[in-house]
Structure formats: C-alpha cells, structure tokens
Design a protein around this motif. Structure first.
Motif, PDB file in Angstrom:
ATOM      1  N   THR A 169       0.829  -1.211   0.000  1.00  0.00           N
ATOM      2  CA  THR A 169       0.000   0.000   0.000  1.00  0.00           C
ATOM      3  C   THR A 169       0.857   1.253   0.000  1.00  0.00           C
ATOM      4  O   THR A 169       0.332   2.362   0.118  1.00  0.00           O
ATOM      5  CB  THR A 169      -0.919   0.034   1.239  1.00  0.00           C
ATOM      6  N   GLY A 170       2.171   1.111  -0.116  1.00  0.00           N
ATOM      7  CA  GLY A 170       3.098   2.216   0.074  1.00  0.00           C
ATOM      8  C   GLY A 170       3.097   3.238  -1.040  1.00  0.00           C
ATOM      9  O   GLY A 170       2.447   3.074  -2.074  1.00  0.00           O
ATOM     10  N   PRO A 171       3.875   4.314  -0.872  1.00  0.00           N
ATOM     11  CA  PRO A 171       3.905   5.406  -1.848  1.00  0.00           C
ATOM     12  C   PRO A 171       4.579   5.046  -3.171  1.00  0.00           C
ATOM     13  O   PRO A 171       4.436   5.775  -4.144  1.00  0.00           O
ATOM     14  CB  PRO A 171       4.679   6.510  -1.125  1.00  0.00           C
ATOM     15  N   TYR A 172       5.285   3.912  -3.202  1.00  0.00           N
ATOM     16  CA  TYR A 172       5.963   3.493  -4.429  1.00  0.00           C
ATOM     17  C   TYR A 172       5.670   2.027  -4.706  1.00  0.00           C
ATOM     18  O   TYR A 172       5.488   1.230  -3.783  1.00  0.00           O
ATOM     19  CB  TYR A 172       7.477   3.734  -4.325  1.00  0.00           C
ATOM     20  N   LYS A 173       5.625   1.674  -5.987  1.00  0.00           N
ATOM     21  CA  LYS A 173       5.341   0.304  -6.391  1.00  0.00           C
ATOM     22  C   LYS A 173       6.422  -0.187  -7.335  1.00  0.00           C
ATOM     23  O   LYS A 173       7.121   0.605  -7.987  1.00  0.00           O
ATOM     24  CB  LYS A 173       3.968   0.202  -7.043  1.00  0.00           C
ATOM     25  N   LEU A 174       6.559  -1.496  -7.402  1.00  0.00           N
ATOM     26  CA  LEU A 174       7.637  -2.097  -8.186  1.00  0.00           C
ATOM     27  C   LEU A 174       7.393  -1.937  -9.682  1.00  0.00           C
ATOM     28  O   LEU A 174       6.304  -2.218 -10.179  1.00  0.00           O
ATOM     29  CB  LEU A 174       7.762  -3.585  -7.849  1.00  0.00           C
ATOM     30  N   GLU A 175       8.419  -1.487 -10.390  1.00  0.00           N
ATOM     31  CA  GLU A 175       8.387  -1.484 -11.853  1.00  0.00           C
ATOM     32  C   GLU A 175       9.212  -2.637 -12.409  1.00  0.00           C
ATOM     33  O   GLU A 175       8.771  -3.367 -13.290  1.00  0.00           O
ATOM     34  CB  GLU A 175       8.916  -0.166 -12.407  1.00  0.00           C
ATOM     35  N   LYS A 176      10.419  -2.830 -11.833  1.00  0.00           N
ATOM     36  CA  LYS A 176      11.311  -3.853 -12.382  1.00  0.00           C
ATOM     37  C   LYS A 176      12.362  -4.208 -11.354  1.00  0.00           C
ATOM     38  O   LYS A 176      12.826  -3.337 -10.595  1.00  0.00           O
ATOM     39  CB  LYS A 176      11.983  -3.324 -13.656  1.00  0.00           C
ATOM     40  N   TRP A 177      12.728  -5.475 -11.295  1.00  0.00           N
ATOM     41  CA  TRP A 177      13.835  -5.914 -10.451  1.00  0.00           C
ATOM     42  C   TRP A 177      14.728  -6.841 -11.253  1.00  0.00           C
ATOM     43  O   TRP A 177      14.284  -7.898 -11.706  1.00  0.00           O
ATOM     44  CB  TRP A 177      13.316  -6.634  -9.195  1.00  0.00           C
ATOM     45  N   VAL A 178      15.969  -6.439 -11.441  1.00  0.00           N
ATOM     46  CA  VAL A 178      16.989  -7.284 -12.048  1.00  0.00           C
ATOM     47  C   VAL A 178      17.957  -7.639 -10.932  1.00  0.00           C
ATOM     48  O   VAL A 178      18.729  -6.803 -10.472  1.00  0.00           O
ATOM     49  CB  VAL A 178      17.723  -6.559 -13.197  1.00  0.00           C
ATOM     50  N   ARG A 179      17.897  -8.880 -10.484  1.00  0.00           N
ATOM     51  CA  ARG A 179      18.650  -9.285  -9.299  1.00  0.00           C
ATOM     52  C   ARG A 179      20.140  -8.964  -9.443  1.00  0.00           C
ATOM     53  O   ARG A 179      20.746  -9.164 -10.488  1.00  0.00           O
ATOM     54  CB  ARG A 179      18.466 -10.784  -9.037  1.00  0.00           C
ATOM     55  N   ASP A 180      20.702  -8.462  -8.348  1.00  0.00           N
ATOM     56  CA  ASP A 180      22.114  -8.100  -8.264  1.00  0.00           C
ATOM     57  C   ASP A 180      22.501  -7.010  -9.251  1.00  0.00           C
ATOM     58  O   ASP A 180      23.689  -6.829  -9.556  1.00  0.00           O
ATOM     59  CB  ASP A 180      23.009  -9.335  -8.451  1.00  0.00           C
ATOM     60  N   ASP A 181      21.516  -6.264  -9.744  1.00  0.00           N
ATOM     61  CA  ASP A 181      21.785  -5.149 -10.645  1.00  0.00           C
ATOM     62  C   ASP A 181      21.045  -3.910 -10.148  1.00  0.00           C
ATOM     63  O   ASP A 181      21.643  -3.001  -9.587  1.00  0.00           O
ATOM     64  CB  ASP A 181      21.359  -5.510 -12.069  1.00  0.00           C
ATOM     65  N   ARG A 182      19.703  -3.905 -10.313  1.00  0.00           N
ATOM     66  CA  ARG A 182      18.949  -2.743  -9.872  1.00  0.00           C
ATOM     67  C   ARG A 182      17.488  -3.089  -9.638  1.00  0.00           C
ATOM     68  O   ARG A 182      16.943  -4.036 -10.224  1.00  0.00           O
ATOM     69  CB  ARG A 182      19.060  -1.601 -10.872  1.00  0.00           C
ATOM     70  N   LEU A 183      16.869  -2.318  -8.766  1.00  0.00           N
ATOM     71  CA  LEU A 183      15.444  -2.426  -8.473  1.00  0.00           C
ATOM     72  C   LEU A 183      14.842  -1.045  -8.687  1.00  0.00           C
ATOM     73  O   LEU A 183      15.335  -0.057  -8.139  1.00  0.00           O
ATOM     74  CB  LEU A 183      15.238  -2.906  -7.035  1.00  0.00           C
ATOM     75  N   THR A 184      13.788  -0.983  -9.495  1.00  0.00           N
ATOM     76  CA  THR A 184      13.195   0.293  -9.857  1.00  0.00           C
ATOM     77  C   THR A 184      11.771   0.389  -9.330  1.00  0.00           C
ATOM     78  O   THR A 184      10.946  -0.505  -9.555  1.00  0.00           O
ATOM     79  CB  THR A 184      13.180   0.479 -11.386  1.00  0.00           C
ATOM     80  N   LEU A 185      11.489   1.471  -8.607  1.00  0.00           N
ATOM     81  CA  LEU A 185      10.158   1.769  -8.099  1.00  0.00           C
ATOM     82  C   LEU A 185       9.610   2.994  -8.820  1.00  0.00           C
ATOM     83  O   LEU A 185      10.377   3.885  -9.214  1.00  0.00           O
ATOM     84  CB  LEU A 185      10.196   2.054  -6.595  1.00  0.00           C
ATOM     85  N   VAL A 186       8.287   3.023  -8.984  1.00  0.00           N
ATOM     86  CA  VAL A 186       7.634   4.207  -9.544  1.00  0.00           C
ATOM     87  C   VAL A 186       6.577   4.670  -8.548  1.00  0.00           C
ATOM     88  O   VAL A 186       6.088   3.897  -7.721  1.00  0.00           O
ATOM     89  CB  VAL A 186       6.991   3.917 -10.915  1.00  0.00           C
ATOM     90  N   LYS A 187       6.210   5.933  -8.643  1.00  0.00           N
ATOM     91  CA  LYS A 187       5.285   6.500  -7.664  1.00  0.00           C
ATOM     92  C   LYS A 187       3.904   5.855  -7.780  1.00  0.00           C
ATOM     93  O   LYS A 187       3.458   5.449  -8.848  1.00  0.00           O
ATOM     94  CB  LYS A 187       5.191   8.009  -7.837  1.00  0.00           C
ATOM     95  N   ASN A 188       3.238   5.751  -6.646  1.00  0.00           N
ATOM     96  CA  ASN A 188       1.889   5.222  -6.559  1.00  0.00           C
ATOM     97  C   ASN A 188       0.928   6.407  -6.494  1.00  0.00           C
ATOM     98  O   ASN A 188       0.794   7.058  -5.455  1.00  0.00           O
ATOM     99  CB  ASN A 188       1.758   4.341  -5.308  1.00  0.00           C
ATOM    100  N   ASP A 189       0.281   6.705  -7.610  1.00  0.00           N
ATOM    101  CA  ASP A 189      -0.601   7.866  -7.667  1.00  0.00           C
ATOM    102  C   ASP A 189      -1.821   7.727  -6.763  1.00  0.00           C
ATOM    103  O   ASP A 189      -2.492   8.719  -6.473  1.00  0.00           O
ATOM    104  CB  ASP A 189      -1.060   8.106  -9.112  1.00  0.00           C
ATOM    105  N   GLU A 190      -2.113   6.483  -6.320  1.00  0.00           N
ATOM    106  CA  GLU A 190      -3.280   6.243  -5.477  1.00  0.00           C
ATOM    107  C   GLU A 190      -2.917   6.201  -3.996  1.00  0.00           C
ATOM    108  O   GLU A 190      -3.742   5.816  -3.164  1.00  0.00           O
ATOM    109  CB  GLU A 190      -3.948   4.909  -5.866  1.00  0.00           C
ATOM    110  N   TYR A 191      -1.702   6.598  -3.652  1.00  0.00           N
ATOM    111  CA  TYR A 191      -1.265   6.533  -2.263  1.00  0.00           C
ATOM    112  C   TYR A 191      -2.141   7.410  -1.377  1.00  0.00           C
ATOM    113  O   TYR A 191      -2.501   8.536  -1.748  1.00  0.00           O
ATOM    114  CB  TYR A 191       0.194   6.973  -2.151  1.00  0.00           C
ATOM    115  N   PHE A 192      -2.458   6.911  -0.182  1.00  0.00           N
ATOM    116  CA  PHE A 192      -3.400   7.609   0.700  1.00  0.00           C
ATOM    117  C   PHE A 192      -2.802   8.829   1.380  1.00  0.00           C
ATOM    118  O   PHE A 192      -3.522   9.711   1.845  1.00  0.00           O
ATOM    119  CB  PHE A 192      -3.934   6.650   1.775  1.00  0.00           C
ATOM    120  N   GLY A 193      -1.474   8.873   1.477  1.00  0.00           N
ATOM    121  CA  GLY A 193      -0.826   9.968   2.188  1.00  0.00           C
ATOM    122  C   GLY A 193      -0.407  11.092   1.270  1.00  0.00           C
ATOM    123  O   GLY A 193      -1.008  11.318   0.215  1.00  0.00           O
ATOM    124  N   GLU A 194       0.641  11.816   1.672  1.00  0.00           N
ATOM    125  CA  GLU A 194       1.145  12.894   0.834  1.00  0.00           C
ATOM    126  C   GLU A 194       1.617  12.337  -0.508  1.00  0.00           C
ATOM    127  O   GLU A 194       2.112  11.220  -0.589  1.00  0.00           O
ATOM    128  CB  GLU A 194       2.313  13.605   1.534  1.00  0.00           C
TER     129      GLU A 194
END
Length: 525
Positions: free
Chosen positions: A205-230
């Motif tokens: 339910t957090g402010p960011y959601k997973l876009e892509k995870w390449v193990r041992d390289d990078r993990l990319t999050l994008v903003k969650n426009d439906e987030y309940f907080g700020e």
C-alpha cells in the motif's frame, strides 16, 4: 583462501590493514562505472524526478517475513506500510492504523485507515492485518517468526477495526508493529495468485510500487498515484546494487547516483573535495559480530577456544585502522539508545593475545587449531578488510582461519540454510530499539542449526523480560542476560558501526539511526 601468518607482528598486520584501506579508489585514476546492462542518470528523464541510490548489496527477497536484513527493509519501507511507523526521531506515528488503545494486558485495539488500496487495486481491510501478522506469528520456518510468536490471534471486529491478542503481556508491541516483518500484505491477492506470483510481482500500500527488479543489478520503483498519504515526491526511484566500493564511489563522483551507502573512510575527503558531492555520517544500531558454533564436535564448542578467539582480536585496532575511527568497540549488541543496554559492556575490549595462546594450550591445542571463518564482501562497510585483519590476528595466536568471502546473495543463501562452519561474521541492526531483539537468535529454540547454543538460565531471563511490564525489573533482566552472553561467547561482539554516505549536492538527505531509506524524506534542493 587460506592464510597462515606465523611470527608476523601486530604492528606489521596493522600496517597491512592500513594499506588495504588505502587501496581504494582514492589513489590513481577513478574507477570506471560498473558495466551493468542499463545506465541510470539521476537527472530528470523526460521531465521525471528520478532518485538513484547505490548500496553494496541487493535486497534478498520480497517476503517481508523471511529475512532479517536491514538493507532489504530500507527498500521495502517505500512499498509496504506498517500499522504504526517511527519517524526520524524514532517516535511512533500513525500509519495504516489511525489510533490504538490497550484493552487489557494482552489485548490491543486498533482503528484502521479507510479508503486505502493496494497497488493492484484491492482494498485494504482488517483481513489483511490478520493474514499478515498471523502468518509470521505461527510459521516457525520464517526468519521473523521469533519476533512475532508473541501474537496469539488477530481478531477482526469489523472491516476497519482489529484486536491483537498476545499470549502474555507485551511491553513492546508498538515497536514490533513498526519494523521489519510488519509490512501489511494483500491477503486476497496472495490467496488467489499464490506466493510465487506475489514474490515475482509484489504489491503493498506504500507510496511506491515495483516497476522492475533485475537481481544483483537494480530495483526500480515508480510512484503510486493512489497513495493515501502525501503525494510521492519522486516519479521514479532506482536502487542499484554495486558491491565494489571503488565503483560505487566513482558512480557518485561522476553523477551516476545521488546517494552511495557504505563509503570507505579513505574516500570521504575525496567526496567532500569533489565539486557536486558531499558526505553524511551518523551512528547506527548495527553491531558487527562473530557467531560461533557450539555444536558437539566443533573446536568452538570449547569455551576456552571461544574466549581465545575473543582475546585474540584487537577491536580498537579494527575501528582505528579499518574504519578510521568510525565505530565503538563493544562486548554487547545492546548499544546506547536501546532499552536495556548494559554500559559496563559498551566501549570495552579484552584484547590479550598472550592469554589467548595460554587458553588454547589449556583447551588442548598447544600447537594451534584450524577453523573456517565465513564473511561477506561488499555488504557492510569494509567487511572484507575487517575479516582479513581478524584472520591475521587469529593467526598471531595460533588459530589458522580459512577465510571464505561471499557476496551477500550467496552468503544469505548459506545463512538461511544454516550451512556455516565454525564461525561466521555478520552485522545486525536493532529495528525494535529494545534489548529483546538483540538476543532473538540465542534462545535454545532459535539457535538450533546456527550456533546450537543453549542456556536454560538465559532462556528464562529472556522469556521473563519479554513479557515483563515492570520496566525497572525488565531492564535488570536484560543487563544480566548480556553478562551471561559476554561470558559464554556464543556471539563475540566486535564494534558498533557508524554509517558513511556519499551524497549529491542536488538533494537534501539526513541519515536515520535505523538506516531506513524513506525516499520521501529525501528532497531536491
């Protein structure tokens, strides 16, 4: 890798360690950025605000209950929400719960936030809390089970009200609910799709959601426009895994990342002097330690051997020569800032190599002994160099330690499978800020297959302290527990660690004592 350094004086060993520390990207041409498949510049992309953070290791899993890894939680806190959350000053604040009260010594009632949705659109309800907390409280195969088995039941009163019922009085329940293992999971999604699908496509339910995870390289999050907080402050956040210190520093200096964690002490001044970067430093809850096997038949089963190992290690020399003063020697894992710390064991060391040799002879090893030391490489600040210096110090008293260095993902596989030999080196934080968490792996139940340590007196002290609502008595129980552990040495504590960060001048960033990376606390200047 096996080294035997016989007759090699400590002064020479420390000179070697200083050379090891100096062999970073400080001298010569800057190391080149890593050869990862993708490149990520932190500057705006197509008008997007992008934050890039480099650490020495990747996350280990998306199963919030089956790891106890702070750097993994530092990413998870942006995807999953807790019932309550600690702010930067470690004060408990509402999160998915808006208010709470104690009904009696074993019952807490929570009102849940309404209108919250998971990343897949499912509505957050009391059933999700029940599913999450009862799973970790009942499955003893999960790594976080020991920290939640205190929960007997989560009772659903209505869709937005729950009661948490504990087996016994629970003085630190709010601490438990604001840390690793308490991020609320989507029960409907997991029940319908299964755990394998969730682990590939996790939702919170957090402010960011997973876009892509390449193990041992990078993990990319994008903003969650439906987030309940700020509204989230960043459009995209990239967590890059860069185990090599020199490469991580080079990426910061050349603008490839905004924040680099675990900066070697030898690179701090260069980062300060570089145009566009600066450093941030602060204490952590993390203590580096050795875990020793007491399994029958191992050399470390002998208490004199364990004491000899402790006395052979000059903790202050490690802090001074490897960490450039960025730490405090300790004989306890409960450092200041935690409830129950025993200050008689903090900022203390017992270095005495001659007595260590005598103890080995008394234990039946006048000509020394052999054992295996497992350690990480790149997970913690100067972990490889620390392990190598410990290996040399042990050799000085006749302990031939075969050093096996592993990157974090491989180390974690052996850790979870409990396949280490006599000794392994690891650093634990304390996300509960309470002495109880510091000893969760030393009860007879939890130590099986890892240290195989058992002490009925300690078991009783820890069990009593965990449910004691009299804080004065509880503090005495934990201080006594620390004295037993310091004497019997199933764990040998080395030093409390400071955190070193390299930071781009374009952002505002302040380190947290709990080492969390709440990205919305990081802002553009």
């Amino acid at each position: 890798m096996k080294k035997r350094i016989a007759g090699f004086g400590l002064a020479a060993i420390l000179a070697l360690s200083a050379a090891l520390v100096g062999c970073s990207s400080q001298s010569g041409a800057p190391a080149q950025p890593s050869g990862n498949k993708e490149t990520t510049q932190p500057a705006a992309q197509n008008g997007d605000k992008v934050l890039t953070i480099a650490s020495g290791s990747d996350i280990v899993t998306f199963d919030i209950h089956d790891h106890n890894n702070t750097s993994t939680e530092a990413v998870h806190v942006n995807m999953f929400d807790y019932l309550v959350r600690k702010d930067a000053q470690q004060k408990v604040q509402p999160d998915l719960a808006t208010e709470w009260e104690t009904v009696n010594d074993t019952t807490w009632r929570f009102k849940l936030r309404q209108g919250v949705k998971f990343h897949n659109g499912d509505e957050f309800t009391a059933e999700d809390v029940k599913f999450t907390l009862e799973r970790v409280a009942t499955d003893n195969k999960l790594l976080e089970y020991g920290n939640y088995k205190q929960i007997k039941e989560v009772k659903v009163i209505d869709p937005h009200t729950i009661e948490i019922i504990t087996h016994a009085p629970e003085p630190v329940l709010l601490n438990r609910l604001s840390r690793l293992g308490s991020g609320i999971l989507p029960s409907k999604y997991i029940k319908e799709k299964g755990w394998d699908e969730f682990l590939k496509n996790p939702v919170g339910t957090g402010p960011y959601k997973l876009e892509k995870w390449v193990r041992d390289d990078r993990l990319t999050l994008v903003k969650n426009d439906e987030y309940f907080g700020e509204k989230p402050k960043w459009d995209k956040v990239v967590f890059r895994s860069i185990p090599e210190d020199a490469t991580r520093v080079a990426e910061l200096l050349t603008g490839g990342v905004d924040i680099a964690v675990n900066i070697p002490p030898s690179d701090l001044q260069r980062i300060k002097d570089n145009d566009g970067t600066d450093t941030k430093q602060g204490p952590t809850q993390r203590v580096m330690q050795l875990t020793l096997r007491l399994t029958p038949g191992t050399v470390t089963e002998n208490p004199k051997v364990r004491e000899a190992i402790d006395l052979a290690i000059d903790k202050q020399a490690i802090v001074d020569n490897i960490l450039a003063g960025g730490g405090v020697p300790t004989r306890t894992r409960v450092t200041p800032g935690n409830f129950g710390t025993n200050l008689d064991l903090y900022n203390k060391t017992l270095y005495d190599p001659e007595k260590a040799k005598q103890l080995l002879a008394e234990a039946g090893y006048p000509n020394g002994l052999e054992l295996t030391l497992n350690a990480t490489s790149g997970r913690y600040l100067k972990d490889k160099e620390t392990a190598e210096l410990i290996q040399a110090m042990l050799a000085e008293v006749g302990i031939n330690a075969k050093l096996e260095l592993l990157e974090w993902s491989k180390f974690n596989e052996k850790y979870k499978a409990k396949k280490f030999d006599e000794v392994f080196m690891i650093a634990y934080g304390n996300s509960m800020f309470d002495a109880s968490l510091a000893f969760d792996r030393l009860t007879t139940e939890r130590s099986k297959g890892e240290s195989d340590y058992s002490n009925p007196e300690l078991d009783k002290l820890l069990a009593d302290g965990e449910k004691n609502m009299n804080m004065e008595e509880r503090e005495k129980q934990y201080k006594q527990a620390q004295e037993i552990i310091a004497e019997e040495r199933p764990h040998i504590y080395l030093y409390q660690m400071n955190a070193n960060y390299g930071v781009s001048d374009r952002i505002n960033f302040e380190p947290r004592l709990d080492e969390m990376l709440f990205v919305d606390e990081i802002t553009l200047k």
